[in-house]
Design an enzyme around this catalytic site. Structure first.
Site, mmCIF file in Angstrom:
data_model
loop_
_atom_site.group_PDB
_atom_site.id
_atom_site.type_symbol
_atom_site.label_atom_id
_atom_site.label_comp_id
_atom_site.label_asym_id
_atom_site.label_seq_id
_atom_site.Cartn_x
_atom_site.Cartn_y
_atom_site.Cartn_z
ATOM 1 N N HIS A 1 -10.116 -38.609 -58.904
ATOM 2 C CA HIS A 1 -11.122 -38.062 -59.831
ATOM 3 C C HIS A 1 -11.798 -36.914 -59.097
ATOM 4 O O HIS A 1 -12.725 -37.117 -58.308
ATOM 5 C CB HIS A 1 -12.142 -39.139 -60.216
ATOM 6 N N GLU B 1 -5.210 -41.665 -61.121
ATOM 7 C CA GLU B 1 -6.236 -41.407 -62.146
ATOM 8 C C GLU B 1 -6.676 -39.947 -62.124
ATOM 9 O O GLU B 1 -7.873 -39.634 -62.252
ATOM 10 C CB GLU B 1 -7.449 -42.329 -61.933
HETATM 11 C C1 XIL Z 1 -13.063 -45.973 -66.765
HETATM 12 C C2 XIL Z 1 -12.580 -45.817 -68.185
HETATM 13 O O1 XIL Z 1 -11.832 -44.623 -68.308
HETATM 14 C C3 XIL Z 1 -13.755 -45.795 -69.132
HETATM 15 O O2 XIL Z 1 -13.323 -45.787 -70.473
HETATM 16 C C4 XIL Z 1 -14.658 -47.002 -68.888
HETATM 17 O O3 XIL Z 1 -15.810 -46.906 -69.702
HETATM 18 C C5 XIL Z 1 -15.047 -47.070 -67.439
HETATM 19 O O4 XIL Z 1 -13.877 -47.091 -66.630
HETATM 20 N N1 XIL Z 1 -11.972 -45.805 -61.792
HETATM 21 C C6 XIL Z 1 -11.131 -46.703 -62.377
HETATM 22 C C7 XIL Z 1 -11.009 -46.741 -63.851
HETATM 23 O O5 XIL Z 1 -10.400 -47.398 -61.677
HETATM 24 O O6 XIL Z 1 -10.768 -48.043 -64.329
HETATM 25 C C8 XIL Z 1 -12.224 -46.188 -64.534
HETATM 26 O O7 XIL Z 1 -11.941 -46.122 -65.920
HETATM 27 C C9 XIL Z 1 -12.576 -44.843 -63.960
HETATM 28 C C10 XIL Z 1 -12.882 -44.943 -62.498
#
Ligand code: XIL
Length: 449
Positions: free
Chosen positions: A234, A262
């Site tokens: 992220h 992610e």
């Molecule tokens: C996020 C989802 O995208 C959202 O819809 C939810 O409200 C919160 O979680 N790290 C992770 C993911 O491992 O599971 C998270 O996903 C984002 C951060």
């Protein structure tokens, strides 16, 4: 900005397809991302929301990606909101879609400190009870999807930024041994699934990624089933860590797979041409870093469209973090991924570089729709024009005005009428058409020639 939202308010039915899209400067590479990735021995994935897997969202998810990760559907709070009462609906839906589209599924996630059911987090448990709860949860979920899941994010986000263990329900109740136990239980339930530990801010070489590295090394030395490391990625615009590839390589050298699990690149809103160009570079360098390491097996984006991203809701003022805009038009970031996977992006000829075509669906009903294309010039002009596009879902033009349109198979060609060939610098010309559709009505990319 490459896309605008209309404030159209028409009498009659105006569907969610009433979009205004500016044709991208570069038109979509013909080869889907999943085919490019596969030619390099890689898997390209996206997080998805099960209920959205129809229409254009489903079309793109199925056509472009070879792996799906449920964004929320497999989290404990989703699957067991009340103790002993399970809801697998959305997870089942995603697994079925993946099977129908020949896609892998990354299971996400079995052990985490977030999105747990309140009965679990509010309960008072002895260490033994907590261990039993966790073992049962893992066994139940992994067994349900045995054979369907390529890889599980077994443990999610176990570390603090300084590399110490995060203080969570699991760590506090069970000690750091919960990680090895979780992996062992998951392996017992589905020996074929690859088992991962997944975390964020571990993309570059730093204290947190080094703690993860040390943990993986010690788990392997102890014979614990650990197959991979997930780097969430992220990222913030312009901040891809310089040591990303080196970091991927050091995990690979431990004898585990690596996945970018992610990926998104958030920027301050509103997006500009410059920030979207930087974002393209960022998606490209992350994808290229994975492509360069044999054991980096999967790049997954955390939502493929800005309309299905967690960023705006989580980081106020930030957004536009995914490769497609809210109207499902590919952004420069899409081409960044594509190029890193060996795709080629064609750019339009310079003569039309400052004129662009905007396709919009202004009205849609069950079997037909009215569309229009606006050709606008800035810093250039046209004395005649031709707009072409390819319909992706069997749409058929039945009638056009202010242009002569012909359609051959999926290929549409529209040329100016006798009276509107001139588009002056700073001016625009619009033509319209009626067409039929069924199933879905994805917006095509218009090329000016
Ligand atoms: C996020 C989802 O995208 C959202 O819809 C939810 O409200 C919160 O979680 N790290 C992770 C993911 O491992 O599971 C998270 O996903 C984002 C951060």
């Amino acid at each position: 900005m490459r896309s605008l939202r209309t404030g159209l308010s028409l009498t009659g039915l105006v569907t969610a397809a009433a979009l205004l899209l500016t044709a991208p400067a570069a038109h979509a590479a013909d080869t889907p991302l999943r085919d490019l990735a596969s030619a390099k021995g890689k898997v390209i994935g996206t997080a998805v929301t099960g209920s959205k897997l129809t229409g254009t969202y489903g079309d793109i998810a199925g056509a472009q990606f070879s792996s799906l990760t449920p964004g929320n559907a497999m989290k404990w709070g989703t699957v067991e909101p009340t103790q002993g009462s399970f809801n697998w609906t959305e997870a089942d839906q995603i697994v079925a879609f993946a099977k129908a589209h020949n896609q892998q599924v990354r299971g996400h996630t079995l052990v985490w400190h977030n999105q747990n059911p309140s009965w679990l987090t509010n309960g008072t448990w002895t260490s033994a009870q907590l261990g039993t709860l966790l073992q049962n949860h893992i066994t139940t979920e992994v067994t349900r999807y045995k054979g369907d899941i390529a890889a599980w994010d077994v443990v999610n986000e176990p570390f603090n930024e300084d590399g110490t263990y995060r203080s969570t329900l699991w760590y506090n109740g069970l000690g750091s041994g919960y990680i090895a136990n979780a992996l062992t239980w998951a392996h017992a339930a589905d020996p074929a699934a690859k088992l991962y530990i997944n975390d964020y801010n571990v993309e570059g070489v730093n204290a947190k990624s080094t703690a993860l590295y040390d943990l993986v090394r010690s788990l392997k030395a102890a014979g614990v089933p650990i197959d991979g490391v997930g780097l969430q990625a992220h990222l913030i615009l312009g901040q891809v860590p310089a040591t990303l590839q080196q970091n991927i390589q050091r995990f690979a050298d431990l004898g585990v797979d690596v996945a970018i699990t992610e990926l998104d690149v958030r920027m301050q809103l509103p997006a500009t041409d410059a920030s979207l160009a930087q974002q393209k570079a960022d998606f490209k360098s992350v994808t290229a870093a994975c492509a360069a390491v044999t054991r980096c097996v999967n790049v997954t984006v955390w939502g493929f469209t800005d309309s299905d991203s967690w960023v705006p809701g989580t980081f106020p003022g930030y957004g536009a973090a995914t490769p497609y805009d809210e109207n499902y038009a590919p952004k420069p970031a899409y081409y960044g991924i594509s190029e890193a996977l060996g795709g080629t992006t064609t750019t339009p000829p310079p003569s039309t570089g400052a004129c662009s075509a905007t396709y919009s669906v202004v009205n849609q009903w069950n079997s037909g729709f009215t569309g229009q294309v606006t050709i606008a010039c800035s810093g250039a002009s046209l004395s005649s024009w031709k707009a072409t596009w390819t319909y992706g879902a069997g749409q058929q033009i039945t009638q056009a005005w202010n242009a002569g349109c012909t359609q051959s198979g999926a290929a549409v060609t529209c040329t100016n009428a006798s009276y509107n060939g001139t588009v002056p610098d700073g001016g625009s010309v619009t033509f319209g058409f009626n067409a039929s559709w069924s199933g879905s009505n994805p917006v095509p990319t218009v090329t000016l020639g």
